[in-house]
Design an enzyme around this catalytic site. Sequence first.
Site, PDB file in Angstrom:
ATOM      1  N   GLU A 473       0.822  -1.208   0.000  1.00  0.00           N
ATOM      2  CA  GLU A 473       0.000   0.000   0.000  1.00  0.00           C
ATOM      3  C   GLU A 473       0.858   1.261   0.000  1.00  0.00           C
ATOM      4  O   GLU A 473       0.480   2.283  -0.571  1.00  0.00           O
ATOM      5  CB  GLU A 473      -0.963  -0.002   1.195  1.00  0.00           C
ATOM      6  CG  GLU A 473      -2.011  -1.095   1.146  1.00  0.00           C
ATOM      7  CD  GLU A 473      -2.846  -1.077  -0.137  1.00  0.00           C
ATOM      8  OE1 GLU A 473      -3.070   0.021  -0.691  1.00  0.00           O
ATOM      9  OE2 GLU A 473      -3.257  -2.162  -0.585  1.00  0.00           O
ATOM     10  N   HIS A 479       3.372   6.527  -5.263  1.00  0.00           N
ATOM     11  CA  HIS A 479       2.859   6.928  -6.576  1.00  0.00           C
ATOM     12  C   HIS A 479       2.051   8.220  -6.438  1.00  0.00           C
ATOM     13  O   HIS A 479       2.204   9.164  -7.233  1.00  0.00           O
ATOM     14  CB  HIS A 479       2.006   5.799  -7.138  1.00  0.00           C
ATOM     15  CG  HIS A 479       1.810   5.861  -8.619  1.00  0.00           C
ATOM     16  ND1 HIS A 479       1.021   4.958  -9.297  1.00  0.00           N
ATOM     17  CD2 HIS A 479       2.272   6.709  -9.567  1.00  0.00           C
ATOM     18  CE1 HIS A 479       1.023   5.240 -10.589  1.00  0.00           C
ATOM     19  NE2 HIS A 479       1.769   6.306 -10.775  1.00  0.00           N
TER      20      HIS A 479
END
Length: 685
Positions: A473, A479
């Site tokens: 995660e 990102h």
Amino acid sequence: MTDADSNPLLAPSPLPYGLPDYRGISPSHYLPAFEAAFAEHRREISNITRARSMPTFENTMLALERSGELLGRVARTFYTVSSADATPEIQAIEETLAPLMAAHNDAVQLDGALYWRIKTLHDQLDALQLEPEDRYLVERHFRELTHAGAALDETQKQELTELNQRLSVLTTTFEKNLLADTNELAVVFDDAADLDGLTEGELSAAAQNATDRGLEGRYVVTLTLYTGHPYLSSLTSRESRRRLLDASRRRGARGNEHDNREVLREIVRLRARRAALLGYDSHAAYVTSDETAGSPDTVHALLRRLAVPAARNARAEQHALQSLVDAEDEPFMLEAHDWAFYTEKVRAAEYDLDRGALRPWFEAERVLQNGVFFAANALYGVTFTEREDLPAYHPDARVFEVRNEDGSAVGLFILDLYTRDTKRGGAWMNSIVSQSRLRGTRPIVVNNLNVPKPAAGQPTLLTLDEVTTMFHEFGHALHGLFATVTYPHFAGTAVFRDFVEFPSQVNEMWILWPEVLASYARHRETGEPLPAEVVDRLHASEAFNQGFATSEYLAASWIDQAWHSLDADAAAEVDDVAAFERAALADIGLDNPLVPTRYSSTYFAHVFSGGYSAGYYSYIWSEVLDADTVEWFRENGGLTRPNGDRFRSLLLGVGGSKDPLEAYRDFRGRDADIAPLLKRRGLDA
């Protein structure tokens, strides 16, 4: 007093990075804020479409990207809470909101005048001589509006709007039913002896769960989102294991008020009807047409290619497990609830490895600070400072400020580690604020996990699977934090669904990387590192049980594809959910009763209430890129700043601002090779 004075959601937050001040937000603020945001967005779109001048990039695309800022802010603030702390009041708001949000989105996406302006620009792209990100913005908006139905006639648009509104209600209902049934089916045990095999921390968490439910002196084991439960590998009582797996598999299919069978059948029917209206043979054809896969046939070919060796490997693993049971004093025929328990026995025999005994080396805070954050610092130079002065949406959620090596701001990271009855199952990343140069915003991203919370004073000791989830995660979080784009449309993880899992999967490679493991895997009492021989055995056993793991994942992916590959007529004929599943799994050869699918339809939240409909294949699709990228890191020195900087600048940093496979080629120098994936999962034999 202005509306903004009485409703904090209507004005930008004064807190750093625009973090919503949840201390001043009450549930009663949300619907009025949404209504105001809908109205403002409609005015902004009207200003674009009513312009008398011909479309230009500035008066159409830039104006469109600047529009909807209030709505985005309110929506991200609300949906963060509705997924992680869905009280009955929040759930009621979400049910009211679902059709309103669907109607508003359709009003924008199906606006003929807006579509005409964007199409006009798209038709003259070469003549406009735009910068690459600007050109891609026009291309994506045109493609997405066309895909959404903007080219339909008015009668068709009305039908589409009605379908979308009904689907929004159904998917919200599915999620609400699943949360309620998951809580109701939590398994109650009267005696600690029934939970023999659990650690002290796990037992204390079960006792605390019982206390929280008014069952003092008993033990409650809550269910995970997926079919299997981590405790199945350690519970010594067959009956306890049976009860736990049985409860998990019954969710949404008990004939009670939370039954999801008719809900999902209607979802499938309406998605198929919508696909036909939009000119596609099936929902899967509709979805994959705007993904990197391109078509269901491509997806099906990959899944079938992998299913044959995966099923074969699972049968070999099953034979080994049965042999172990047959050697016991009281042998029996292995059942699904026995698999994980005897797998650990085989793992111990073949690799001298007890994964359950590793927990003392995986204390949650050390994993976070000295593992997850340590690896990110080594690769990218970023630092993390906890901001206890900044409020999150729940007391368990923690806020960290992220800065680059030179001290410049990146954004905020929020970690919400523990499970609770108001949190949906699974683990996920979402954004509260997305980065955009145009709007001058920096990102705020959230990671949610569902780790059982131990009793006060007890340490949080993670399983290796939970460590993996934390790293995974956080790959999504990176990102979201690192994407540096001009336009909100491309911010963070706004990439194709079958690409979005790639960065998160890559981040898992650092879990057992020597420098990272040595930093975080320290015994909570002695401080001793995880012994080198144990690390060696972990590496040696990486392909162990991959037949089961790959099969249960592929089974769920195939169920998703089976439902969503139906045309409208075929979808209308399905009247038995369980029978449909059985036939689908038999079709691909993944109908081994000892290897249940990771998710059955009635609790398959990814595809019936999340964003993965016809897209659950994305994990294995992205893993082709991931495994190939891991090879690149190994070939180029591993955990180094130059490697991290390259990955950040060429992949994470571009967000959705260019074609993802083009970005991958920029990074890797070629297309991905499937061979590393086949080797990793033991499918190359």
